[in-house]
Design an enzyme around this catalytic site. Structure first.
Site, PDB file in Angstrom:
ATOM      1  N   PRO A 127       0.890  -1.279   0.187  1.00 49.81           N
ATOM      2  CA  PRO A 127      -0.055  -0.019  -0.005  1.00 49.81           C
ATOM      3  C   PRO A 127       0.833   1.315   0.051  1.00 49.81           C
ATOM      4  O   PRO A 127       0.612   2.118  -0.670  1.00 49.81           O
ATOM      5  CB  PRO A 127      -0.662  -0.066   1.326  1.00 49.81           C
ATOM      6  CG  PRO A 127      -0.935  -1.527   1.660  1.00 49.81           C
ATOM      7  CD  PRO A 127       0.210  -2.149   1.004  1.00 49.81           C
ATOM      8  N   ARG A 269     -16.498  -2.010 -43.427  1.00 45.78           N
ATOM      9  CA  ARG A 269     -17.433  -0.908 -43.033  1.00 45.78           C
ATOM     10  C   ARG A 269     -17.650  -0.021 -44.304  1.00 45.78           C
ATOM     11  O   ARG A 269     -16.435   0.507 -44.597  1.00 45.78           O
ATOM     12  CB  ARG A 269     -17.160  -0.304 -41.956  1.00 45.78           C
ATOM     13  CG  ARG A 269     -17.588   1.089 -41.467  1.00 45.78           C
ATOM     14  CD  ARG A 269     -19.246   0.761 -40.797  1.00 45.78           C
ATOM     15  NE  ARG A 269     -19.804   2.145 -40.406  1.00 45.78           N
ATOM     16  CZ  ARG A 269     -20.889   2.155 -40.115  1.00 45.78           C
ATOM     17  NH1 ARG A 269     -21.765   1.146 -40.358  1.00 45.78           N
ATOM     18  NH2 ARG A 269     -21.412   3.161 -39.886  1.00 45.78           N
ATOM     19  N   GLN A 337     -11.152   4.444 -32.582  1.00 47.17           N
ATOM     20  CA  GLN A 337     -11.525   5.662 -33.527  1.00 47.17           C
ATOM     21  C   GLN A 337     -11.962   4.966 -34.855  1.00 47.17           C
ATOM     22  O   GLN A 337     -12.924   5.432 -35.529  1.00 47.17           O
ATOM     23  CB  GLN A 337     -10.280   6.561 -33.927  1.00 47.17           C
ATOM     24  CG  GLN A 337     -10.698   7.634 -34.028  1.00 47.17           C
ATOM     25  CD  GLN A 337     -11.543   8.638 -33.235  1.00 47.17           C
ATOM     26  OE1 GLN A 337     -11.608   8.423 -32.156  1.00 47.17           O
ATOM     27  NE2 GLN A 337     -12.192   9.930 -33.668  1.00 47.17           N
ATOM     28  N   ILE A 338     -11.189   4.056 -35.514  1.00 44.16           N
ATOM     29  CA  ILE A 338     -11.557   3.361 -36.525  1.00 44.16           C
ATOM     30  C   ILE A 338     -12.950   2.792 -36.770  1.00 44.16           C
ATOM     31  O   ILE A 338     -13.702   2.692 -37.645  1.00 44.16           O
ATOM     32  CB  ILE A 338     -10.463   2.361 -37.234  1.00 44.16           C
ATOM     33  CG1 ILE A 338      -9.113   3.449 -37.604  1.00 44.16           C
ATOM     34  CG2 ILE A 338     -10.975   1.492 -38.226  1.00 44.16           C
ATOM     35  CD1 ILE A 338      -7.947   2.424 -38.013  1.00 44.16           C
ATOM     36  N   HIS A 339     -13.270   2.092 -35.516  1.00 43.31           N
ATOM     37  CA  HIS A 339     -14.476   1.284 -35.316  1.00 43.31           C
ATOM     38  C   HIS A 339     -15.684   2.405 -35.166  1.00 43.31           C
ATOM     39  O   HIS A 339     -16.885   2.169 -35.306  1.00 43.31           O
ATOM     40  CB  HIS A 339     -14.413   0.407 -34.053  1.00 43.31           C
ATOM     41  CG  HIS A 339     -13.677  -0.900 -34.478  1.00 43.31           C
ATOM     42  ND1 HIS A 339     -12.361  -0.984 -34.528  1.00 43.31           N
ATOM     43  CD2 HIS A 339     -14.186  -2.043 -34.595  1.00 43.31           C
ATOM     44  CE1 HIS A 339     -12.174  -2.339 -34.789  1.00 43.31           C
ATOM     45  NE2 HIS A 339     -13.278  -3.203 -34.809  1.00 43.31           N
ATOM     46  N   GLY A 340     -15.320   3.682 -34.954  1.00 43.68           N
ATOM     47  CA  GLY A 340     -16.342   4.652 -34.575  1.00 43.68           C
ATOM     48  C   GLY A 340     -17.257   4.297 -33.423  1.00 43.68           C
ATOM     49  O   GLY A 340     -16.631   3.688 -32.642  1.00 43.68           O
ATOM     50  N   GLY A 341     -18.511   4.733 -33.600  1.00 45.83           N
ATOM     51  CA  GLY A 341     -19.318   4.576 -32.454  1.00 45.83           C
ATOM     52  C   GLY A 341     -19.237   2.788 -31.907  1.00 45.83           C
ATOM     53  O   GLY A 341     -19.522   2.827 -30.864  1.00 45.83           O
ATOM     54  N   GLU A 364       4.557  -3.649 -13.735  1.00 49.84           N
ATOM     55  CA  GLU A 364       5.999  -4.126 -13.822  1.00 49.84           C
ATOM     56  C   GLU A 364       6.867  -2.751 -13.918  1.00 49.84           C
ATOM     57  O   GLU A 364       7.745  -2.700 -14.801  1.00 49.84           O
ATOM     58  CB  GLU A 364       6.069  -5.181 -14.807  1.00 49.84           C
ATOM     59  CG  GLU A 364       5.235  -6.345 -14.249  1.00 49.84           C
ATOM     60  CD  GLU A 364       5.506  -7.512 -15.215  1.00 49.84           C
ATOM     61  OE1 GLU A 364       6.657  -7.829 -15.763  1.00 49.84           O
ATOM     62  OE2 GLU A 364       4.721  -8.685 -14.901  1.00 49.84           O
ATOM     63  N   THR A 366       5.837   1.597 -13.859  1.00 52.25           N
ATOM     64  CA  THR A 366       5.116   2.477 -14.921  1.00 52.25           C
ATOM     65  C   THR A 366       6.163   3.164 -15.818  1.00 52.25           C
ATOM     66  O   THR A 366       7.385   3.036 -15.850  1.00 52.25           O
ATOM     67  CB  THR A 366       4.685   3.851 -14.012  1.00 52.25           C
ATOM     68  OG1 THR A 366       5.875   4.615 -13.396  1.00 52.25           O
ATOM     69  CG2 THR A 366       3.771   3.526 -12.668  1.00 52.25           C
TER      70      THR A 366
HETATM   71  N1  COS Z   1      19.800  -5.552 -11.713  1.00 48.04           N
HETATM   72  C1  COS Z   1      20.427  -5.765 -10.783  1.00 48.04           C
HETATM   73  N2  COS Z   1      20.701  -5.029  -9.706  1.00 48.04           N
HETATM   74  C2  COS Z   1      19.977  -3.989  -9.508  1.00 48.04           C
HETATM   75  C3  COS Z   1      19.122  -3.650 -10.713  1.00 48.04           C
HETATM   76  C4  COS Z   1      18.884  -4.399 -11.707  1.00 48.04           C
HETATM   77  N3  COS Z   1      18.192  -3.995 -13.044  1.00 48.04           N
HETATM   78  N4  COS Z   1      18.618  -2.250 -10.486  1.00 48.04           N
HETATM   79  C5  COS Z   1      19.055  -1.752  -9.465  1.00 48.04           C
HETATM   80  N5  COS Z   1      19.940  -2.783  -8.839  1.00 48.04           N
HETATM   81  C6  COS Z   1      20.799  -2.837  -7.637  1.00 48.04           C
HETATM   82  C7  COS Z   1      21.501  -1.531  -7.505  1.00 48.04           C
HETATM   83  O1  COS Z   1      22.763  -1.793  -8.153  1.00 48.04           O
HETATM   84  C8  COS Z   1      21.484  -1.245  -5.892  1.00 48.04           C
HETATM   85  O2  COS Z   1      22.681  -2.250  -5.470  1.00 48.04           O
HETATM   86  P1  COS Z   1      23.867  -1.616  -4.785  1.00 48.04           P
HETATM   87  O3  COS Z   1      23.577  -0.587  -3.547  1.00 48.04           O
HETATM   88  O4  COS Z   1      24.843  -2.822  -4.443  1.00 48.04           O
HETATM   89  O5  COS Z   1      24.836  -0.917  -5.736  1.00 48.04           O
HETATM   90  C9  COS Z   1      20.509  -1.702  -5.566  1.00 48.04           C
HETATM   91  O6  COS Z   1      19.809  -2.774  -6.421  1.00 48.04           O
HETATM   92  C10 COS Z   1      19.357  -0.504  -5.197  1.00 48.04           C
HETATM   93  O7  COS Z   1      19.251   0.143  -6.530  1.00 48.04           O
HETATM   94  P2  COS Z   1      18.668   1.361  -6.823  1.00 48.04           P
HETATM   95  O8  COS Z   1      19.335   2.472  -5.648  1.00 48.04           O
HETATM   96  O9  COS Z   1      18.893   1.880  -7.925  1.00 48.04           O
HETATM   97  O10 COS Z   1      17.166   1.531  -5.958  1.00 48.04           O
HETATM   98  P3  COS Z   1      15.976   2.608  -5.806  1.00 48.04           P
HETATM   99  O11 COS Z   1      15.582   2.470  -4.505  1.00 48.04           O
HETATM  100  O12 COS Z   1      16.665   3.876  -6.119  1.00 48.04           O
HETATM  101  O13 COS Z   1      15.020   2.260  -6.765  1.00 48.04           O
HETATM  102  C11 COS Z   1      13.660   1.826  -8.891  1.00 48.04           C
HETATM  103  C12 COS Z   1      15.137   1.838  -8.120  1.00 48.04           C
HETATM  104  C13 COS Z   1      12.947   3.070  -9.019  1.00 48.04           C
HETATM  105  C14 COS Z   1      14.302   1.389 -10.419  1.00 48.04           C
HETATM  106  C15 COS Z   1      13.112   0.492  -8.582  1.00 48.04           C
HETATM  107  O14 COS Z   1      12.569   0.809  -7.288  1.00 48.04           O
HETATM  108  C16 COS Z   1      12.123   0.301  -9.492  1.00 48.04           C
HETATM  109  O15 COS Z   1      12.041  -0.576 -10.157  1.00 48.04           O
HETATM  110  N6  COS Z   1      10.648   0.506  -8.952  1.00 48.04           N
HETATM  111  C17 COS Z   1       9.417  -0.074  -9.745  1.00 48.04           C
HETATM  112  C18 COS Z   1       8.801  -1.058  -9.117  1.00 48.04           C
HETATM  113  C19 COS Z   1       8.006  -1.910  -9.982  1.00 48.04           C
HETATM  114  O16 COS Z   1       8.400  -1.954 -11.206  1.00 48.04           O
HETATM  115  N7  COS Z   1       6.908  -2.293  -9.476  1.00 48.04           N
HETATM  116  C20 COS Z   1       5.839  -2.910 -10.193  1.00 48.04           C
HETATM  117  C21 COS Z   1       5.333  -4.037  -9.483  1.00 48.04           C
HETATM  118  S1  COS Z   1       6.239  -5.522  -9.320  1.00 48.04           S
HETATM  119  S2  COS Z   1       5.403  -6.648 -10.702  1.00 48.04           S
END
Ligand code: COS
Length: 384
Positions: A127, A269, A337-341, A364, A366
């Site tokens: 959350p 159509r 849009q192509i399908h219209g209404g 996965e 945004t």
């Molecule tokens: N592969 C391997 N290691 C990775 C990595 C990757 N693709 N991306 C980051 N890491 C590692 C970094 O190297 C870092 O390790 P070190 O501290 O040892 O250098 C650690 O992970 C933390 O990385 P970072 O500092 O970049 O983390 P942040 O908290 O700044 O977050 C984002 C990075 C924003 C990119 C991450 O939180 C993210 O992907 N958020 C979106 C989450 C998401 O996709 N959610 C969808 C729901 S799950 S289906």
């Protein structure tokens, strides 16, 4: 990389035929009942669709990334819900174990994930922790041979169906960032684990998400993925890199389907005494869609081949996810849009796809998170 073109083409043809003959005719039923019919699930299990990416030694098909994205594109010519039920087993619900699991963890869980006997799920989002996944607060406290997990996860895909969760939880309470996070394999029937009611979503009927709540859930210490604390966030990010490339393929397949429907409609159509496909303003929408789909397909295949060649594809996967998820939104919009209404009416496939594909810009990671991953990668490379 395609390992053996002849046998892969047989698989791809089989999937393409299955989609056309067995899945597309059932789409309306799935939308109406919010469930994948049991006979369809049985066929999917028989075809090995739950184990596409699980290594052959554990009973899966062990597809390469290039093979995987081609199968995902083919699957997504039907409603995304059909892919979603197999999607977690092939992606985020198994790959933590495949990539970082101990030999015992692989032996215990992968064969049953490969057959679809177990449904796997991935519990990262909370959350209070969505895009800022590293700030998660679900805790895992060590007690003897166990960890005790407390907290709540949100919007967890396939949670209502799942038997097994990859759960990211904080093992080091002194940290607030990614460094104190570990990944656990948690079985559904663990006492204290409850699943909330299925979320009521904009689209993607037949694919379910729900909260997963942990109330003093005891998990054996041997279920820490890889056997080491503090590695869970990295495991999650590696899993997401691969998953994002696959979602880009999903978007491409869905866009191809939407465009096929739009083209057929434009040819059939008639207005002003001729098919609307003859009008250049309609042709422009068809052509723009075709162009963007071609671009997405080319990007996805290029990144998949790079991954198969052993290269790191964090940036490329994010580029593909960003472009393809935005692209399919535009293609779906033009499709309506192509399908219209008619395209605004329930019962028209493009109306359903329009709502279904909206998710792809959100889950996965945004589109904005993809931009951030790409730009951070560029800056890091410029510094090195
Ligand atoms: N592969 C391997 N290691 C990775 C990595 C990757 N693709 N991306 C980051 N890491 C590692 C970094 O190297 C870092 O390790 P070190 O501290 O040892 O250098 C650690 O992970 C933390 O990385 P970072 O500092 O970049 O983390 P942040 O908290 O700044 O977050 C984002 C990075 C924003 C990119 C991450 O939180 C993210 O992907 N958020 C979106 C989450 C998401 O996709 N959610 C969808 C729901 S799950 S289906």
């Amino acid at each position: 990389m395609i390992r053996d073109a002849e046998s892969f083409n047989i698989l791809l043809d089989t999937v393409t035929r299955f989609v056309r003959e067995r899945l597309i005719p059932r789409e309306e039923e799935v939308a109406a009942t919010d469930a994948i019919p049991e006979d369809v699930l049985a066929e999917m299990r028989k075809m090995g669709l739950f184990g596409l990416t699980i290594p052959e030694e554990y009973g899966g098909l062990g597809l390469t990334m290039e093979e995987e994205v081609l199968v995902s594109m083919a699957m997504c010519h039907a409603s995304p819900a059909f892919r979603s039920i197999t999607g977690t087993n092939n992606g985020i619900g198994s790959q933590g174990i495949v990539m970082d699991g101990t030999p015992e963890q692989k032996k215990r869980y992968l064969p049953r994930l490969a057959t679809g006997g177990l449904i796997g799920s991935f519990a990262l989002t909370e959350p209070g922790a969505g895009s800022d996944a590293g700030s998660l607060t679900t805790s895992a406290r060590r007690e003897g041979d166990c960890y005790v997990i407390n907290g709540a996860k949100r919007y967890i895909t396939n949670a209502p169906e799942a038997h097994l969760f990859t759960v990211m939880a904080r093992t080091d309470p002194k940290t607030r960032d990614a460094s104190g996070v570990s990944a656990f394999i948690v079985e559904r029937d663990s006492p204290g684990l409850t699943i909330g009611p299925p979320d009521r979503k904009m689209g993607q009927r037949g694919s379910h998400t729900a909260d997963v709540i942990f109330d003093n859930v005891r998990v054996p210490a041997k279920n820490v993925i890889g056997g080491r604390e503090g590695m869970g966030f990295k495991t999650a990010m590696k899993v997401l890199d691969k998953a994002r490339l696959n979602i880009a393929a999903v978007c491409t397949g869905a866009a191809e389907r939407i465009l096929e429907d739009a083209l057929r409609y434009a040819i059939e159509r008639e207005q002003f005494g001729e098919p609307i496909a003859q009008f250049q303003l309609v042709q422009a929408m068809l052509a723009d869609s075709r162009t963007e789909i071609y671009a997405a397909r080319s990007m996805v295949l290029d990144a998949a081949r790079a991954r198969d060649a052993g290269r790191s594809i964090s940036i490329e996967a994010a580029c593909c996810k960003l472009f393809a998820a935005e692209m399919v939104g535009r293609v779906a919009d033009r499709g309506v849009q192509i399908h219209g209404g008619a395209g605004y009416m329930q019962g028209c496939a493009v109306e359903r796809f329009y709502r279904d594909v909206r998710l792809f810009r959100l889950f996965e990671g945004t589109s904005q998170i993809q931009q951030l991953v790409i730009a951070r990668g560029m800056l890091r490379a410029a510094r090195d």
